[in-house]
Design a protein around this motif. Structure first.
Motif, mmCIF file in Angstrom:
data_model
loop_
_atom_site.group_PDB
_atom_site.id
_atom_site.type_symbol
_atom_site.label_atom_id
_atom_site.label_comp_id
_atom_site.label_asym_id
_atom_site.label_seq_id
_atom_site.Cartn_x
_atom_site.Cartn_y
_atom_site.Cartn_z
ATOM 1 N N UNK A 181 -22.116 23.404 61.118
ATOM 2 C CA UNK A 181 -23.177 22.581 60.544
ATOM 3 C C UNK A 181 -24.287 23.442 59.940
ATOM 4 N N UNK A 182 -24.597 24.571 60.591
ATOM 5 C CA UNK A 182 -25.610 25.478 60.036
ATOM 6 C C UNK A 182 -25.153 26.045 58.699
ATOM 7 N N UNK A 183 -23.898 26.442 58.623
ATOM 8 C CA UNK A 183 -23.377 26.963 57.356
ATOM 9 C C UNK A 183 -23.375 25.899 56.277
ATOM 10 N N UNK A 184 -23.045 24.655 56.636
ATOM 11 C CA UNK A 184 -23.086 23.564 55.653
ATOM 12 C C UNK A 184 -24.516 23.308 55.179
ATOM 13 N N UNK A 185 -25.485 23.386 56.081
ATOM 14 C CA UNK A 185 -26.883 23.184 55.698
ATOM 15 C C UNK A 185 -27.349 24.284 54.745
ATOM 16 N N UNK A 186 -26.963 25.542 55.034
ATOM 17 C CA UNK A 186 -27.308 26.646 54.136
ATOM 18 C C UNK A 186 -26.694 26.446 52.762
ATOM 19 N N UNK A 187 -25.455 25.996 52.742
ATOM 20 C CA UNK A 187 -24.765 25.760 51.472
ATOM 21 C C UNK A 187 -25.451 24.657 50.670
ATOM 22 N N UNK A 188 -25.876 23.581 51.353
ATOM 23 C CA UNK A 188 -26.580 22.501 50.650
ATOM 24 C C UNK A 188 -27.904 22.980 50.077
ATOM 25 N N UNK A 189 -28.630 23.822 50.819
ATOM 26 C CA UNK A 189 -29.908 24.359 50.326
ATOM 27 C C UNK A 189 -29.663 25.231 49.089
ATOM 28 N N UNK A 190 -28.633 26.073 49.138
ATOM 29 C CA UNK A 190 -28.312 26.921 47.987
ATOM 30 C C UNK A 190 -27.911 26.074 46.784
ATOM 31 N N UNK A 191 -27.123 25.028 47.008
ATOM 32 C CA UNK A 191 -26.730 24.154 45.902
ATOM 33 C C UNK A 191 -27.939 23.451 45.302
#
Length: 115
Positions: free
Chosen positions: A75-85
């Protein structure tokens, strides 16, 4: 007939009747990692001590810890990915809005313009 087919397609695997594994992000991977972790920890504990009930308890604790750890990491990696997107989308939007104006960051003052 068509409604039954739709229900069959949308109905997913529910874990403990609460968590729909197909629709919850990272749930499938976390449960699979937890199952593997519990099997490994419980089996190693049993081979080391030969105590069945204690090995089951250790395996269950391994399942809970591995599942929660894997789910939080995913979930942390998905949150980081959403912020980058989101940052990339904002940058593209700003590029389109400011292109050709004085606020364009690629348009440096004093640089020769296109001929």
């Amino acid at each position: 007939m068509a409604e039954e087919e739709q229900e069959g397609k949308t109905k997913g695997f529910r874990l403990l009747g609460i968590l729909d594994v197909q629709k919850t992000p990272c749930a499938r991977d976390a449960v699979l990692n937890g199952a593997g972790g519990s099997l490994a920890v419980g089996l190693l504990h049993f081979l080391a001590t030969s105590r069945v009930k204690r090995s089951f308890d250790v395996g269950f604790a391994g399942f809970m810890l591995t599942t929660l750890g894997s789910w939080c990491y995913c979930r942390m990696n998905n949150a980081k990915l959403r912020v980058q997107q989101r940052m990339i989308q904002d940058g593209i939007k700003n590029k389109v809005v400011y292109e050709g104006t004085n606020l364009d960051p690629t348009n440096k003052p004093g640089a020769p313009g296109p001929s």
